[in-house]
Design a protein around this motif. Structure first.
Motif, PDB file in Angstrom:
ATOM      1  N   ALA A 128       1.482  -3.666   1.766  1.00 30.64           N
ATOM      2  CA  ALA A 128       0.515  -4.386   2.613  1.00 30.64           C
ATOM      3  C   ALA A 128       1.127  -4.688   3.973  1.00 30.64           C
ATOM      4  CB  ALA A 128       0.067  -5.678   1.934  1.00 30.64           C
ATOM      5  N   HIS A 180      -8.167   5.274   1.407  1.00 34.53           N
ATOM      6  CA  HIS A 180      -8.338   3.852   1.757  1.00 34.53           C
ATOM      7  C   HIS A 180      -9.643   3.694   2.552  1.00 34.53           C
ATOM      8  CE1 HIS A 180      -7.268   0.158   4.043  1.00 34.53           C
ATOM      9  NE2 HIS A 180      -6.364  -0.076   3.102  1.00 34.53           N
ATOM     10  N   ASN A 183      -2.295   4.302  -1.210  1.00 31.44           N
ATOM     11  CA  ASN A 183      -1.816   2.916  -1.296  1.00 31.44           C
ATOM     12  C   ASN A 183      -2.071   2.308  -2.670  1.00 31.44           C
ATOM     13  OD1 ASN A 183      -4.648   2.637  -0.938  1.00 31.44           O
ATOM     14  ND2 ASN A 183      -4.369   0.541  -0.217  1.00 31.44           N
ATOM     15  N   LYS A 230       4.491  -1.696   8.579  1.00 36.23           N
ATOM     16  CA  LYS A 230       4.887  -1.369   7.196  1.00 36.23           C
ATOM     17  C   LYS A 230       6.254  -0.682   7.231  1.00 36.23           C
ATOM     18  CE  LYS A 230       0.120  -1.322   5.561  1.00 36.23           C
ATOM     19  NZ  LYS A 230      -0.926  -0.629   4.817  1.00 36.23           N
ATOM     20  N   ARG A 271       0.099  -7.653  -4.680  1.00 36.87           N
ATOM     21  CA  ARG A 271      -1.325  -7.610  -4.329  1.00 36.87           C
ATOM     22  C   ARG A 271      -2.132  -7.097  -5.518  1.00 36.87           C
ATOM     23  NH1 ARG A 271      -4.691  -4.399   0.493  1.00 36.87           N
ATOM     24  NH2 ARG A 271      -6.670  -5.352  -0.079  1.00 36.87           N
ATOM     25  N   ARG A 288      -0.626  -4.424  -7.918  1.00 37.03           N
ATOM     26  CA  ARG A 288       0.270  -3.477  -7.238  1.00 37.03           C
ATOM     27  C   ARG A 288       1.573  -4.164  -6.859  1.00 37.03           C
ATOM     28  NH1 ARG A 288      -1.490  -1.422  -1.474  1.00 37.03           N
ATOM     29  NH2 ARG A 288      -0.645  -3.485  -0.969  1.00 37.03           N
TER      30      ARG A 288
END
Ligand code: ALA
Length: 384
Positions: free
Chosen positions: A8, A97, A149, A200, A333, A355
């Motif tokens: 994230a 995503h 992701n 990230k 998350r 996750r």
């Protein structure tokens, strides 16, 4: 706190990143390109140096082909809305995503584009036969994420870039989960447009990112205004990066991004990646021994980015994340991760998943603690 939410946003940042942002704000943060004084020049230099550092990382010949954006989502929007023509055929995959899915749905509605979604297997791997066949029908554009992701599956960009190049199809890559970790070579991989985020894997701060476009690709600006150049004209400049960078940029953030890129280059991309691979392999190996756990994405030993999603029988994923945070100090998350397509493919759209995403700065002890915590929750799950 044990931070396992690097997919994230990465945390912590290298000390150099904190210092670069602080130093920029205190001593160099005038408006780049909007003044003749020494502080404005210093700020302009930060932008130029960062473009050069990023160009080196992604094997981009001309740093001016990179424009700064506030994140990967803005970069993907700029790429898609800047290039698509009415009625275009666009190809993507079933685990993208919402940063890709939603702009594509909007292009369907507003420009009559047709979106073809390539199926993926249970690990999230693209059906390459289907992709090849669809590209050969003569589509206009392929847009895919380098790594999912949700499943962590890594896509074969070089192979896909070869297919798009042979067919004369444009190729857009969303590298939100991989920039700063995986090798990305826009030349060798035939990438026409590369969207990346700064906060990230590049270890920079939130509010930074960018878009590379291959020389010769004319993107329509999605934002118009002052650039510090050609101020005598009320018409948008037609050269990069100015054409796509109206408004005062996030200079302190970009200073932090430069420090993040330099840090990665100092450590070496391969060293960062290998460390993250060790951590995710250890995590997977430990978690897969837990009774009642379902792990999604590539199996142990198969290539994956440093994240994994799981569910526990009869336990809500939001509750698991809440308890990991409250009782063990583990940040992760849960839910759908802004990726409903991926969860539909995994049959976790109703339940969501938890996750865990380690980063370069996690320790082996962090992973041991996380495994132990999930094992304890799995044992106790009948209570919830
Ligand atoms: N796209 C980011 C994630 O997957 C925010 O969590």
């Amino acid at each position: 706190m044990i931070y396992l939410d690097n997919a994230a946003t990465s945390w912590p940042k290298p000390e150099e990143v904190y210092q670069a942002v602080d130093s920029c704000l205190r001593s160099g943060c005038a408006n780049p390109g909007r003044g003749g004084h020494v502080m404005a020049h210093r700020a302009g230099r930060i932008l130029t140096d960062t473009r050069e550092a990023l160009a080196g990382l992604f094997h981009i010949h001309d740093p001016n082909q990179i424009v700064f954006t506030s994140n990967a989502t803005e970069a993907i929007n700029l790429a898609l809305f800047g290039i698509a023509q009415a009625g275009w055929s666009i190809v993507t995959t079933a685990v993208e995503h919402n940063a890709v899915a939603r702009p594509l749905r909007q292009l369907e509605r507003s420009m009559g584009c047709k979106v073809h979604i390539i199926s993926c297997d249970k690990q999230g791997r693209i059906n390459m036969k289907e992709l090849k066949a669809v590209i050969q029908t003569g589509v206009d554009l392929v847009v895919i994420g380098h790594a999912s992701n949700v499943t962590g599956v890594i896509r074969p960009l070089a192979e896909i870039g070869q297919l798009t190049k042979s067919a004369g199809t444009l190729f857009i890559v969303d590298s939100a989960q991989t920039a700063g970790i995986e090798d990305i070579d826009v030349q060798a991989m035939n990438i026409d447009l590369l969207a990346f985020t700064g906060h990230k894997g590049l270890l920079g701060v939130q509010g930074t990112g960018g878009l590379y476009s291959r020389s010769g690709i004319a993107l329509r600006p999605q934002r118009f205004g002052g650039t510090g150049s050609m101020s005598e004209s009320d018409v948008q400049p037609d050269f990069l990066p100015d054409m796509l960078e109206s408004g005062t940029p996030n200079t302190p953030g970009i200073a932090g991004l430069k420090a993040g890129v330099e840090y990665i280059k100092k450590i070496g991309l391969a060293a960062v990646r290998n460390r993250e691979r060790q951590l995710i392999t250890k995590l997977m190996a430990g978690l897969q021994e837990i009774k009642g756990i379902s792990l999604y994405g590539p199996r142990l030993g198969e290539e994956r980015s440093a994240l994994l999603s799981f569910t526990l029988d009869a336990m809500d994923s939001g509750t698991i994340a809440y308890l990991l945070d409250r009782d063990y100090g583990i940040a992760c998350r849960a839910g759908l991760h802004c990726a409903p397509w991926a969860h539909r493919s995994l049959h976790t759209l109703q339940t969501g998943a938890v996750r865990l995403s380690p980063g370069y700065f996690n320790t082996d002890q962090d992973i041991d603690t996380a495994i132990q915590a999930v094992a304890e929750l799995a044992c106790s799950q009948r209570r919830y």
